[in-house]
Scaffold this motif. Structure first.
Motif, short mmCIF file in Angstrom:
data_model
loop_
_atom_site.label_atom_id
_atom_site.label_comp_id
_atom_site.label_asym_id
_atom_site.label_seq_id
_atom_site.Cartn_x
_atom_site.Cartn_y
_atom_site.Cartn_z
N ASP A 1 -9.10 -3.10 0.80
CA ASP A 1 -10.15 -3.79 0.38
C ASP A 1 -9.81 -5.06 -0.66
OD1 ASP A 1 -11.88 -1.94 1.59
OD2 ASP A 1 -11.67 -0.67 -0.10
N THR A 2 -8.69 -4.66 -1.25
CA THR A 2 -8.29 -5.61 -2.63
C THR A 2 -7.08 -6.62 -2.06
OG1 THR A 2 -6.88 -3.98 -3.50
CG2 THR A 2 -9.36 -4.10 -4.38
N ILE A 3 -6.39 -6.23 -1.14
CA ILE A 3 -5.05 -7.02 -0.69
C ILE A 3 -5.15 -7.06 0.80
CG2 ILE A 3 -3.74 -6.21 -2.72
CD1 ILE A 3 -2.51 -3.88 -0.98
N ALA A 4 -4.18 -8.19 1.17
CA ALA A 4 -4.08 -8.26 2.62
C ALA A 4 -3.09 -7.61 3.37
CB ALA A 4 -3.85 -9.93 2.67
N VAL A 5 -2.97 -6.17 2.94
CA VAL A 5 -1.98 -5.38 3.61
C VAL A 5 -2.60 -4.29 4.30
CG1 VAL A 5 -0.04 -3.79 3.02
CG2 VAL A 5 -0.22 -5.85 1.80
N ALA B 1 -4.40 8.52 7.41
CA ALA B 1 -3.63 8.86 6.07
C ALA B 1 -4.68 9.61 5.28
CB ALA B 1 -2.95 7.97 5.27
N ALA B 2 -4.06 10.76 4.86
CA ALA B 2 -4.95 11.61 3.91
C ALA B 2 -5.51 10.99 2.65
CB ALA B 2 -4.28 12.83 3.41
N ALA B 3 -4.76 9.98 1.98
CA ALA B 3 -4.98 9.07 0.94
C ALA B 3 -3.96 8.00 1.20
CB ALA B 3 -4.85 9.82 -0.34
N ALA B 4 -4.48 6.95 0.22
CA ALA B 4 -3.68 5.67 0.19
C ALA B 4 -4.26 4.85 -1.09
CB ALA B 4 -4.17 4.65 1.54
N MET B 5 -3.24 4.06 -1.53
CA MET B 5 -3.61 3.22 -2.68
C MET B 5 -3.07 1.98 -2.68
SD MET B 5 -2.76 5.90 -5.83
CE MET B 5 -3.15 7.59 -5.57
N GLU B 6 -4.06 1.11 -2.71
CA GLU B 6 -3.61 -0.57 -2.56
C GLU B 6 -3.07 -0.95 -3.95
OE1 GLU B 6 -7.19 -2.72 -1.49
OE2 GLU B 6 -7.62 -0.97 -0.08
N CYS B 7 -1.94 -1.64 -4.06
CA CYS B 7 -1.40 -1.99 -5.09
C CYS B 7 -0.82 -3.69 -5.02
CB CYS B 7 0.04 -1.25 -5.37
SG CYS B 7 0.06 0.62 -5.31
N ARG B 8 -0.95 -3.99 -6.46
CA ARG B 8 -0.57 -5.44 -6.71
C ARG B 8 0.78 -5.46 -7.40
NH1 ARG B 8 -5.12 -8.63 -8.63
NH2 ARG B 8 -3.42 -10.40 -9.21
N ARG C 1 -7.07 0.04 -5.68
CA ARG C 1 -7.77 0.66 -5.19
C ARG C 1 -7.42 1.78 -4.36
NH1 ARG C 1 -13.55 0.16 -4.33
NH2 ARG C 1 -14.07 0.40 -2.32
N VAL C 2 -8.25 3.06 -4.45
CA VAL C 2 -7.65 4.19 -4.10
C VAL C 2 -8.58 4.70 -2.73
CG1 VAL C 2 -7.29 6.43 -4.58
CG2 VAL C 2 -7.04 4.95 -6.42
N HIS C 3 -8.06 5.25 -1.80
CA HIS C 3 -8.72 5.77 -0.63
C HIS C 3 -8.40 7.38 -0.44
CE1 HIS C 3 -9.64 1.79 0.50
NE2 HIS C 3 -8.38 1.40 0.20
N VAL D 1 0.83 -1.07 0.03
CA VAL D 1 -0.10 0.02 0.10
C VAL D 1 1.02 1.19 0.03
CG1 VAL D 1 -1.83 1.39 1.31
CG2 VAL D 1 -1.89 -1.13 1.40
N PHE D 2 0.43 2.21 -1.07
CA PHE D 2 1.33 3.65 -0.54
C PHE D 2 0.33 4.46 0.11
CE2 PHE D 2 0.05 7.74 -2.41
CZ PHE D 2 0.95 8.41 -1.96
#
Ligand SMILES: Cc1cc2nc3c(=O)[nH]c(=O)nc-3n(C[C@H](O)[C@H](O)[C@H](O)COP(=O)(O)O)c2cc1C
Length: 205
Positions: free
Chosen positions: A117-121, A127-134, A160-162, A80-81
């Motif tokens: 939501d999409t990864i187990a991390v 955090a102001a924003a986060a991005m799940e990455c594979r 996925r972006v938050h 996750v970023f």
């Protein structure tokens, strides 16, 4: 006519401190969370970081050597970023310490976790924003002689972006209000976004 201080990096810069990172600056900070084989969460900042594709969004960061984050993302295929902002700057810095692999830097820095939501991390709570990455690929860099260097690239696609809802103003992410910070060149130097200006690309034809 201008004068320049010119040098070959392999031979030394001849200055009190290396200027290269001060020139390639400010650098966005990828505050990367990952998870180890034993299930322990890991968190660390990486400023050799950026987005290199928009559609689909692809993020890349560089590890100088084999660090825990690299081992984790190779093993789990995900990270996750998290966006680094002024309000979490101390925690971000604390998470950069060289801790043993089984240390959970979320706990070390007193940070909460949110499930992805999409990864187990886990991602950084608040955090102001986060991005799940594979992970798409990881690769070691080589120099002009074809010799492997210390650095590895980790390339990931965003799944996925938050965005914190209070930082969306008129549907736009407000980086000034978020207090986005970035890494500058010399030891301990950071910059905080305080102002933006608009300049549209020329319309040709
Ligand atoms: C703002 C900041 C940016 C950093 N950027 C990088 C980077 O791009 N690459 C790197 O290898 N280390 C970078 N570091 C150092 C790592 O965060 C540090 O080595 C950390 O312990 C790595 O954690 P890990 O072993 O859990 O992955 C940075 C440190 C700070 C404070």
């Amino acid at each position: 006519m201008s004068d320049y201080h010119s040098f070959d990096p392999a031979l030394g810069h001849g200055l009190p401190h290396d200027p290269i990172k001060a020139i390639i600056a400010p650098r966005p900070i990828g505050w990367i969370s990952s998870i180890g084989a034993s299930g322990v969460a890991n968190l660390a900042p990486y400023s050799y970081f950026n987005m290199f594709s928009h559609k689909p969004p692809i993020l890349i960061f560089g590890s100088e050597g084999r660090k825990d984050t690299l081992s984790n993302v190779v093993q789990s295929g995900a990270f996750v970023f998290n966006l680094a902002t002024q309000d979490l700057a101390q925690q971000m810095n604390q998470s950069s310490g060289t801790y043993p692999p089984l240390t959970d830097e979320f706990e070390m820095a007193g940070l909460g976790k949110l499930n992805s939501d999409t990864i187990a991390v886990p991602r950084v709570a608040d955090a102001a924003a986060a991005m799940e990455c594979r992970v798409l690929e990881t690769r070691q860099l080589h120099d002009l002689d074809g010799q492997p260097v210390l650095s590895h690239l980790i390339i990931g696609q965003v799944t996925r972006v938050h965005i914190r809802a209070d930082l969306l103003l008129d549907g736009r992410f407000d980086m000034v209000r978020a207090g986005t910070i970035a890494r500058c060149g010399y030891r301990g130097d950071y910059v905080r976004a305080t102002q933006t200006f608009e300049m549209l690309r020329p319309q040709i034809g």
